[in-house]
Write an enzyme that holds these catalytic residues in place. Structure first.
Site, short mmCIF file in Angstrom:
data_model
loop_
_atom_site.label_atom_id
_atom_site.label_comp_id
_atom_site.label_asym_id
_atom_site.label_seq_id
_atom_site.Cartn_x
_atom_site.Cartn_y
_atom_site.Cartn_z
N SER A 220 0.85 -1.18 0.00
CA SER A 220 0.00 0.00 0.00
C SER A 220 0.89 1.24 0.00
O SER A 220 1.76 1.39 -0.86
CB SER A 220 -0.95 -0.02 1.20
N ASP A 460 -7.69 -4.73 -6.65
CA ASP A 460 -7.41 -3.62 -5.74
C ASP A 460 -8.28 -2.43 -6.12
O ASP A 460 -8.18 -1.92 -7.24
CB ASP A 460 -5.93 -3.24 -5.84
N HIS A 497 -7.00 -5.07 -1.90
CA HIS A 497 -5.89 -4.20 -1.54
C HIS A 497 -4.96 -4.89 -0.53
O HIS A 497 -5.29 -4.99 0.65
CB HIS A 497 -6.42 -2.89 -0.96
#
Length: 581
Positions: A220, A460, A497
């Site tokens: 991330s 994602d 994600h």
């Protein structure tokens, strides 16, 4: 000219001397000479790391000295004192401290770069910089994630690495730190620049020698930190492991706000509950429509769309998703929904229709929990504050700030202008301090033998897989059409994600990265495992279909290869039935 960041602030240009290159070559196992199979110069082979025993841990608090650094504690921890997912972590030394304590001229608050280092008793000679996620603001436990959602696989610390973690220059949650100009830069890239030489010096003090090999990784925002390090610290690290790298994070966040604005166009949807525009049942229906069109393109009807590129061509959102003839009942989308949702998939645009961020791939993971978390919640509660206060110029105070009000009252054009702006106080725009200097120019790390591995969930919903595809394609173009000798990208079909989704989302990429860097063993695939039933550590993936066998495995293939079913293979639960083609 190579840009090297100043440890106290903005980037300054520095010429790289030829004697440095010669010295670097001398430190390599195989040197700088030789030719590759294609006639090009072979890349250097870095030597393997060798370990050393830990010295006196507690003494580090009084004996270690480094400029602008305060060590607040150093304590030995016995094996099992720290556990991860129910598994004990080996004996190690925990060191805590801070760097560059100061008072902000903008908001009057105190700032420092807080950190902790964990130094294993049995050290393998390697250093791992743990890049944390979100807006940072706290010092996470320095463990070193090895890729994917791998709580039961191990961690860098337990594998023998010395690991550092930091708060990236501010110790409060939320975006309020963005008022301070230096805190913005520290969060963007400068914390890593400042911490790296200190961490290596601390390792040398603890073990009697510095690290032989250094690695940088995170997912991330941690993946963004990692890609920034490839361009800002290419001489300092030998391996880079970037997960879901939101390397254009301000644009990704603005695109997510754009998505929320699109959801609000669906009749009956309010900012208080964006999920009514695209609830669970309808997302599951769209996921099923995608599978019906794309699942078998890789040769196996198994609930995973491996041939992502082919699916984007085969699936048509307007044609292949049923349109409601009456009321919405979960089996169709209304015409208004299709009009509102289509731009979320095709990519965010400004008021002129110009696309400013990547498309969201059609993939089965749209039904997962990650989509709901980021599209319905973070778009108004996280992204708005970051745009307004951390990246926007001038910043908007968080006092009285309401994210949902900012979402509905501020145009995307205004947001885009703010994140690109500078003034006499905020000298770097967010499009500078949050992004790599030149993401397709990795010649410095390439030419010294360093390697890069990147992974990204195809589903994602916040940092688009398609954006990473563009990054990698640009990298290939900058390297005569092939970057695979030093950088590889692995898509994870179905994964949201960093984790979750109907996907095989557990995998270890650190071990193959080390083997590539130090042994020359290129990672032609990485085996990934699906998380099945809940464990004592609560590590289950709730998005896994009940029809999958517990522990299903798949090979993750380096782009542009695809995992395809082998001729004659019938076991759809085993990676051995698939090959990267």
């Amino acid at each position: 000219m190579t840009k090297i960041p100043d440890v106290s602030g903005p980037v300054r240009p520095v010429r790289v001397a030829s004697h440095w290159i010669a010295a670097a070559c001398a430190a390599l196992l195989a040197g700088c000479g030789g030719d590759g199979d294609d006639g090009s110069a072979a890349l250097p082979q870095l030597a393997a790391a060798t370990g050393a025993p830990l010295g006196a841990c507690a003494d580090l608090a009084s004996t270690f000295s480094f400029a602008n650094t305060t060590i607040t504690s150093a304590a030995p921890l016995a094996a099992g004192t720290l556990t991860v997912a129910g598994s004990p972590v080996g004996a190690h030394c925990q060191v805590r401290g801070e760097m560059y304590r100061r008072t902000s001229p903008q908001d009057g608050n105190g700032y420092a770069i807080g950190f902790e280092m964990r130094l294993p008793n049995s050290w393998n000679g390697r250093f791992f910089y743990q890049a944390n996620g979100g807006l940072d603001g706290s010092v996470g436990t320095a463990l070193g994630a090895i890729g994917g959602s791998a709580p039961n696989f191990s961690n860098a610390l337990n594998m023998g690495f010395a690991v550092i973690s930091s708060d990236a220059g501010h110790d409060t949650a939320g975006p309020a730190f963005g008022i301070d100009a230096q805190a913005r830069l520290d969060y963007g890239y400068n914390a890593a620049v400042k911490l790296t030489p200190m961490a290596k010096a601390l390792i040398a003090s603890a073990y009697g020698k510095g690290p032989d090999r250094s690695y940088f990784g995170g997912c991330s925002n941690g993946g963004r930190h990692t890609l920034l390090a490839t361009t800002r610290l290419p001489e300092q690290y030998d391996g880079f492991l970037a997960g879901a790298p939101g390397y254009r994070l301000p644009l990704a966040a603005t695109a997510n706000v754009f998505s929320a604005k699109q959801l609000l166009l669906v009749p009956g949807t309010t900012v208080d509950d964006l999920s009514t525009a695209f609830p669970t049942a309808e997302r599951a229906m769209v996921s099923s429509a995608i599978l019906a069109k794309c699942d078998a393109l890789d040769g196996a009807t198994d609930g995973i769309v491996q041939d992502v590129a082919a699916c984007q061509k085969a699936f048509d959102f307007t044609r292949d998703v049923p349109t409601c003839s009456g009321a919405r009942d979960g089996t169709c989308l209304s015409a208004d929904q299709k009009t509102a949702l289509a731009p979320i998939f095709s990519g965010a645009t400004d008021s002129t229709g110009k696309k400013f961020y990547a498309s969201l791939a059609y993939d089965a993971g749209i039904s997962g929990t990650s989509f709901a978390t980021w599209k319905f919640g973070a778009s108004k509660n996280l992204d708005t504050g970051a745009i307004a206060t951390v990246w926007g110029v001038p910043p908007i105070s968080q006092t009285g700030f309401v994210g949902s009000d900012y979402l509905t009252s501020t145009s995307v054009d205004t947001m885009l202008a703010a994140i690109a702006a500078t003034d006499s106080t905020y000298l770097e725009s967010a499009l500078s301090f949050m992004q790599p200097v030149d993401p397709s120019n990795l010649s410095t790390l390439k030419n010294r033998g360093a390697k890069v591995m990147v992974y990204h969930g195809v589903s994602d919903p916040i940092f688009m897989h398609d954006d990473t595809v563009t990054w990698y394609e640009n990298l290939r173009s900058a390297n005569n059409g092939n970057a695979s000798d030093f950088a590889r990208f692995y898509a994870v079909p179905g994964m949201g994600h960093c984790a979750g989704g109907p996907a095989t989302d557990q995998f270890d990429m650190l071990t193959p990265l080390v083997n590539w860097v130090e042994k020359g063993q290129a990672p032609d695939s990485v085996i990934a495992t699906a998380r099945g039933l809940p464990t004592a550590a609560g590590a289950a993936n709730v998005d896994i279909p009940t029809s999958w066998a517990p522990g299903r495995t798949r090979p993750l293939c380096p782009y542009p290869q695809v995992a395809r079913l082998k001729a004659g293979a019938t076991d759809l639960e085993s990676a051995s039935s698939f090959s990267c083609q």
